[in-house]
Design a protein around this motif. Structure first.
Motif, PDB file in Angstrom:
ATOM      1  N   LYS A 204       0.727  -1.120  -0.136  1.00  0.00           N
ATOM      2  CA  LYS A 204       0.029  -0.069   0.098  1.00  0.00           C
ATOM      3  C   LYS A 204       0.914   1.318  -0.145  1.00  0.00           C
ATOM      4  CE  LYS A 204      -4.460  -1.652   0.823  1.00  0.00           C
ATOM      5  NZ  LYS A 204      -4.743  -2.220  -0.499  1.00  0.00           N
ATOM      6  N   PRO A 205       1.614   1.532  -0.898  1.00  0.00           N
ATOM      7  CA  PRO A 205       2.597   3.034  -1.213  1.00  0.00           C
ATOM      8  C   PRO A 205       1.473   3.683  -1.567  1.00  0.00           C
ATOM      9  CG  PRO A 205       2.981   1.508  -3.058  1.00  0.00           C
ATOM     10  CD  PRO A 205       2.057   0.591  -1.836  1.00  0.00           C
ATOM     11  N   TRP A 206       2.258   4.986  -1.394  1.00  0.00           N
ATOM     12  CA  TRP A 206       1.440   6.298  -1.948  1.00  0.00           C
ATOM     13  C   TRP A 206       1.331   6.095  -3.467  1.00  0.00           C
ATOM     14  CZ3 TRP A 206       2.316   9.951  -5.583  1.00  0.00           C
ATOM     15  CH2 TRP A 206       1.383  11.111  -5.354  1.00  0.00           C
ATOM     16  N   PRO A 207       0.491   6.371  -4.312  1.00  0.00           N
ATOM     17  CA  PRO A 207      -0.650   7.202  -3.479  1.00  0.00           C
ATOM     18  C   PRO A 207      -1.835   6.150  -3.329  1.00  0.00           C
ATOM     19  CG  PRO A 207      -0.679   7.148  -5.987  1.00  0.00           C
ATOM     20  CD  PRO A 207       0.649   6.188  -5.643  1.00  0.00           C
ATOM     21  N   MET A 208      -1.536   4.842  -3.058  1.00  0.00           N
ATOM     22  CA  MET A 208      -2.622   3.882  -2.710  1.00  0.00           C
ATOM     23  C   MET A 208      -3.238   4.509  -1.603  1.00  0.00           C
ATOM     24  SD  MET A 208      -0.821   0.465  -3.922  1.00  0.00           S
ATOM     25  CE  MET A 208      -2.095  -0.484  -3.164  1.00  0.00           C
TER      26      MET A 208
ATOM     27  N   SER B   8     -16.372   5.494   2.090  1.00  0.00           N
ATOM     28  CA  SER B   8     -17.089   4.318   2.026  1.00  0.00           C
ATOM     29  C   SER B   8     -16.289   3.277   0.675  1.00  0.00           C
ATOM     30  CB  SER B   8     -18.442   4.379   1.318  1.00  0.00           C
ATOM     31  OG  SER B   8     -19.211   5.221   2.527  1.00  0.00           O
ATOM     32  N   GLY B   9     -17.399   2.622   0.012  1.00  0.00           N
ATOM     33  CA  GLY B   9     -16.681   1.790  -0.917  1.00  0.00           C
ATOM     34  C   GLY B   9     -15.857   2.332  -1.861  1.00  0.00           C
ATOM     35  N   TRP B  10     -15.919   3.667  -2.319  1.00  0.00           N
ATOM     36  CA  TRP B  10     -15.153   4.258  -3.208  1.00  0.00           C
ATOM     37  C   TRP B  10     -13.666   4.237  -2.699  1.00  0.00           C
ATOM     38  CZ3 TRP B  10     -16.864   5.061  -7.850  1.00  0.00           C
ATOM     39  CH2 TRP B  10     -18.459   5.685  -7.866  1.00  0.00           C
ATOM     40  N   GLY B  11     -13.484   4.370  -1.525  1.00  0.00           N
ATOM     41  CA  GLY B  11     -11.837   4.091  -1.229  1.00  0.00           C
ATOM     42  C   GLY B  11     -11.363   2.821  -1.409  1.00  0.00           C
ATOM     43  N   VAL B  12     -12.289   1.960  -1.011  1.00  0.00           N
ATOM     44  CA  VAL B  12     -11.864   0.697  -0.934  1.00  0.00           C
ATOM     45  C   VAL B  12     -11.605   0.201  -2.269  1.00  0.00           C
ATOM     46  CG1 VAL B  12     -12.459  -1.935  -0.480  1.00  0.00           C
ATOM     47  CG2 VAL B  12     -13.299  -0.061   1.135  1.00  0.00           C
ATOM     48  N   MET B  13     -12.416   0.300  -3.255  1.00  0.00           N
ATOM     49  CA  MET B  13     -12.117   0.032  -4.632  1.00  0.00           C
ATOM     50  C   MET B  13     -11.061   0.603  -5.208  1.00  0.00           C
ATOM     51  SD  MET B  13     -14.523  -2.480  -4.894  1.00  0.00           S
ATOM     52  CE  MET B  13     -14.242  -2.742  -6.705  1.00  0.00           C
ATOM     53  N   ALA B  14     -10.990   2.093  -5.157  1.00  0.00           N
ATOM     54  CA  ALA B  14     -10.046   2.935  -5.923  1.00  0.00           C
ATOM     55  C   ALA B  14      -8.661   2.664  -5.444  1.00  0.00           C
ATOM     56  CB  ALA B  14     -10.237   4.620  -5.506  1.00  0.00           C
ATOM     57  N   ASP B  15      -8.199   2.430  -4.034  1.00  0.00           N
ATOM     58  CA  ASP B  15      -7.043   2.010  -3.599  1.00  0.00           C
ATOM     59  C   ASP B  15      -6.242   0.859  -4.600  1.00  0.00           C
ATOM     60  OD1 ASP B  15      -8.188  -0.226  -2.658  1.00  0.00           O
ATOM     61  OD2 ASP B  15      -6.399   0.035  -0.884  1.00  0.00           O
TER      62      ASP B  15
ATOM     63  N   LEU C  45      -7.179   0.328  -8.072  1.00  0.00           N
ATOM     64  CA  LEU C  45      -6.923   0.899  -9.151  1.00  0.00           C
ATOM     65  C   LEU C  45      -5.762   1.470  -9.657  1.00  0.00           C
ATOM     66  CD1 LEU C  45     -10.622   2.128 -10.400  1.00  0.00           C
ATOM     67  CD2 LEU C  45      -9.415  -0.191 -10.860  1.00  0.00           C
ATOM     68  N   VAL C  46      -5.339   2.344  -8.728  1.00  0.00           N
ATOM     69  CA  VAL C  46      -3.969   2.935  -8.974  1.00  0.00           C
ATOM     70  C   VAL C  46      -2.860   2.119  -9.444  1.00  0.00           C
ATOM     71  CG1 VAL C  46      -2.091   4.438  -7.885  1.00  0.00           C
ATOM     72  CG2 VAL C  46      -4.655   4.906  -7.435  1.00  0.00           C
ATOM     73  N   PRO C  47      -2.337   1.033  -8.496  1.00  0.00           N
ATOM     74  CA  PRO C  47      -1.376   0.386  -8.958  1.00  0.00           C
ATOM     75  C   PRO C  47      -1.603  -0.471 -10.289  1.00  0.00           C
ATOM     76  CG  PRO C  47      -2.280  -0.545  -7.207  1.00  0.00           C
ATOM     77  CD  PRO C  47      -2.986   0.659  -7.200  1.00  0.00           C
ATOM     78  N   ALA C  48      -2.771  -0.791 -10.423  1.00  0.00           N
ATOM     79  CA  ALA C  48      -3.196  -1.605 -11.531  1.00  0.00           C
ATOM     80  C   ALA C  48      -3.171  -0.769 -13.030  1.00  0.00           C
ATOM     81  CB  ALA C  48      -4.612  -2.129 -11.525  1.00  0.00           C
ATOM     82  N   VAL C  49      -3.325   0.453 -12.887  1.00  0.00           N
ATOM     83  CA  VAL C  49      -3.305   1.241 -14.183  1.00  0.00           C
ATOM     84  C   VAL C  49      -1.703   1.540 -14.388  1.00  0.00           C
ATOM     85  CG1 VAL C  49      -3.770   3.538 -15.031  1.00  0.00           C
ATOM     86  CG2 VAL C  49      -5.696   2.087 -14.146  1.00  0.00           C
ATOM     87  N   ILE C  50      -1.005   1.766 -13.054  1.00  0.00           N
ATOM     88  CA  ILE C  50       0.378   2.327 -13.426  1.00  0.00           C
ATOM     89  C   ILE C  50       1.110   0.928 -13.957  1.00  0.00           C
ATOM     90  CG2 ILE C  50       2.619   2.751 -12.168  1.00  0.00           C
ATOM     91  CD1 ILE C  50       0.486   4.841 -10.265  1.00  0.00           C
ATOM     92  N   LEU C  51       0.779  -0.030 -13.174  1.00  0.00           N
ATOM     93  CA  LEU C  51       1.744  -1.201 -13.580  1.00  0.00           C
ATOM     94  C   LEU C  51       1.138  -1.491 -15.251  1.00  0.00           C
ATOM     95  CD1 LEU C  51       1.500  -3.558 -10.792  1.00  0.00           C
ATOM     96  CD2 LEU C  51       3.756  -2.576 -11.718  1.00  0.00           C
ATOM     97  N   GLY C  52      -0.158  -1.531 -15.346  1.00  0.00           N
ATOM     98  CA  GLY C  52      -0.289  -1.820 -16.945  1.00  0.00           C
ATOM     99  C   GLY C  52       0.282  -0.968 -17.886  1.00  0.00           C
ATOM    100  N   VAL C  53       0.266   0.301 -17.581  1.00  0.00           N
ATOM    101  CA  VAL C  53       0.929   1.142 -18.521  1.00  0.00           C
ATOM    102  C   VAL C  53       2.590   0.937 -18.622  1.00  0.00           C
ATOM    103  CG1 VAL C  53       1.602   3.694 -18.960  1.00  0.00           C
ATOM    104  CG2 VAL C  53      -0.731   2.764 -18.233  1.00  0.00           C
ATOM    105  N   LEU C  54       3.169   0.691 -17.212  1.00  0.00           N
ATOM    106  CA  LEU C  54       4.576   0.196 -17.404  1.00  0.00           C
ATOM    107  C   LEU C  54       5.052  -0.997 -18.139  1.00  0.00           C
ATOM    108  CD1 LEU C  54       5.510   1.066 -13.562  1.00  0.00           C
ATOM    109  CD2 LEU C  54       6.257   2.115 -15.782  1.00  0.00           C
ATOM    110  N   PHE C  55       3.945  -2.074 -17.914  1.00  0.00           N
ATOM    111  CA  PHE C  55       4.110  -3.353 -18.555  1.00  0.00           C
ATOM    112  C   PHE C  55       3.941  -3.216 -20.078  1.00  0.00           C
ATOM    113  CE2 PHE C  55       4.700  -5.460 -14.620  1.00  0.00           C
ATOM    114  CZ  PHE C  55       4.553  -6.636 -14.892  1.00  0.00           C
ATOM    115  N   MET C  56       3.043  -2.447 -20.565  1.00  0.00           N
ATOM    116  CA  MET C  56       2.870  -2.002 -21.986  1.00  0.00           C
ATOM    117  C   MET C  56       4.100  -1.084 -22.349  1.00  0.00           C
ATOM    118  SD  MET C  56      -0.681  -0.602 -23.748  1.00  0.00           S
ATOM    119  CE  MET C  56      -0.523   1.292 -23.197  1.00  0.00           C
ATOM    120  N   GLY C  57       4.624  -0.260 -21.552  1.00  0.00           N
ATOM    121  CA  GLY C  57       5.681   0.316 -22.218  1.00  0.00           C
ATOM    122  C   GLY C  57       6.798  -0.647 -22.343  1.00  0.00           C
ATOM    123  N   VAL C  58       7.164  -1.404 -21.479  1.00  0.00           N
ATOM    124  CA  VAL C  58       8.230  -2.673 -21.539  1.00  0.00           C
ATOM    125  C   VAL C  58       8.145  -3.450 -22.542  1.00  0.00           C
ATOM    126  CG1 VAL C  58       9.092  -4.692 -20.439  1.00  0.00           C
ATOM    127  CG2 VAL C  58       8.925  -2.468 -18.989  1.00  0.00           C
ATOM    128  N   GLN C  59       6.990  -3.840 -22.884  1.00  0.00           N
ATOM    129  CA  GLN C  59       6.736  -4.500 -24.002  1.00  0.00           C
ATOM    130  C   GLN C  59       6.892  -3.987 -25.401  1.00  0.00           C
ATOM    131  OE1 GLN C  59       6.169  -7.710 -23.937  1.00  0.00           O
ATOM    132  NE2 GLN C  59       5.706  -8.317 -26.007  1.00  0.00           N
TER     133      GLN C  59
END
Length: 171
Positions: A128-132, A140-147, A149-163
């Protein structure tokens, strides 16, 4: 054998206080009830669904991720209202929604990156690093769910860049 002995089946969050479908969805059909594997089990339980999604149009995974995300906001909020616990560790629908979104991003880069993505994603989810941690403060549920999404999107973009870099070097 010792690993199997360490598995603990937890009680559903909000059991008896919310309808069964709420805690079933929140725990991703019970995956979140098996400690210590909760989030990892839920993420890896999604892999067969993602394997089937390969043949579907590209818009299906993002739409599915949004649907799971919105359902997660609802069920996490309901459990919080019933129990007073904002982010119960047994709630794993947040990891599932984020992982499906990450898979949709990675699909552009290639499916072979999905398992390494899952391992790093689950590591960051635990850390759970920043910004998670900051995003988790949403109500409520927005915080539970959004934390998640941050690493998923960042990692997804990084993996796409590496590929993309790997493809450029091999061509």
């Amino acid at each position: 054998m010792e690993l199997l002995a360490s598995i603990e089946r937890l009680d559903p969050p909000g059991a008896g206080m919310v309808p069964d479908w709420i805690w079933l969805a929140a725990t991703w059909f019970g995956a979140g009830l098996l400690a210590p594997f909760r989030a990892g089990l839920a993420v890896f339980a999604v892999l067969p669904m993602l394997a089937l999604a390969i043949a579907l149009p590209r818009y299906v995974l993002p739409v599915l991720a949004v649907a799971i995300f919105l359902a997660g906001v609802h069920v996490a909020t309901e459990i919080e209202l019933a129990t007073g616990d904002k982010d119960d560790r047994r709630i794993v629908i947040d990891e599932v929604a984020a992982f499906v979104l990450g898979a949709a991003i990675i699909r552009q880069a290639g499916w072979k990156m999905l398992v390494p993505f899952a391992v790093i994603f689950l590591f960051l989810d635990r850390l759970k690093p920043w910004p998670m941690a900051y995003v988790e403060q949403l109500p409520s549920g927005w915080g539970v769910m959004a934390d998640d999404l941050v690493p998923a999107v960042i990692l997804g973009v990084l993996f796409m860049g590496v590929q993309t870099l790997i493809k450029r070097r091999t061509t």
